[in-house]
Every structure is written in C-alpha cells, then in structure tokens.
Design a protein around this motif. Sequence first.
Motif, short mmCIF file in Angstrom:
data_model
loop_
_atom_site.label_atom_id
_atom_site.label_comp_id
_atom_site.label_asym_id
_atom_site.label_seq_id
_atom_site.Cartn_x
_atom_site.Cartn_y
_atom_site.Cartn_z
N LYS A 116 65.77 56.77 56.40
CA LYS A 116 66.12 57.45 55.16
C LYS A 116 64.85 57.98 54.50
N LEU A 117 64.85 59.24 54.20
CA LEU A 117 63.70 59.86 53.56
C LEU A 117 63.85 59.74 52.05
N GLU B 206 54.43 74.97 51.74
CA GLU B 206 54.82 75.12 50.34
C GLU B 206 56.33 75.18 50.21
N VAL B 207 56.86 74.45 49.24
CA VAL B 207 58.30 74.38 49.00
C VAL B 207 58.56 74.76 47.55
N VAL B 208 59.57 75.61 47.33
CA VAL B 208 59.88 76.09 45.99
C VAL B 208 61.25 75.58 45.54
N LYS C 85 64.79 70.18 48.86
CA LYS C 85 64.51 71.11 49.96
C LYS C 85 63.60 70.46 50.99
N CYS C 86 62.68 69.61 50.54
CA CYS C 86 61.82 68.88 51.48
C CYS C 86 62.68 68.01 52.39
N TYR D 225 62.83 68.20 56.43
CA TYR D 225 62.57 67.02 57.26
C TYR D 225 63.72 66.80 58.25
N TRP D 226 64.95 66.90 57.74
CA TRP D 226 66.10 66.71 58.61
C TRP D 226 66.06 67.71 59.76
N PHE D 227 65.73 68.96 59.47
CA PHE D 227 65.70 69.99 60.48
C PHE D 227 64.64 69.67 61.54
N VAL D 228 63.43 69.35 61.11
CA VAL D 228 62.34 69.07 62.04
C VAL D 228 62.63 67.81 62.86
#
Length: 77
Positions: free
Chosen positions: A2-3, A36-38, A65-66, A70-73
């Motif tokens: 869990k992140l 960078e995350v917006v 969004k982070c 993370y889930w995607f990577v």
Amino acid sequence: MKLTEEKIREHIVKTEFSKLGEKTTVCLLTLDCWFEVVGSSSCVDKEEYSQEIWNQIAEENAINKCRELYWFVAHLD
C-alpha cells in the motif's frame, strides 16, 4: 504494497503553489527522481476562496496522481 501518503511525501523534494485567476490553485510537486506532478483546486465563488484550504486540496490532488503513477509503473512488465 500500500502506497501511503507518508511514503509519497518521502520522495517530494519541492512543493510549489500558484494562484491562477481569482479562485484556482495549482500545486507542483517535484519528486526525488525529478518527475513533476501537478494537482489543482478551485471553488465556485471567489468570495469563498481561502489560499490555505485550496493549497491543501491541490496538494492532495497531486499526491493522488502520484499514487496513480506508482500503480502504473508497478504493473509494467
């Protein structure tokens, strides 16, 4: 795994906020990998705008969004 928000915050090296117009806030998170995350937030009535509240909401949106990144990577093969 869990992140958690705490784990994400460990990787944030810089947080910047900008107010756009009269009722929109943008949060830019720079991560230790220099990605960078917006995140953004806005209210309907400019009389209800509070910099502190909308900064917090924009930052929460950027942190979410982070999690998505993370889930995607983590699921790449």
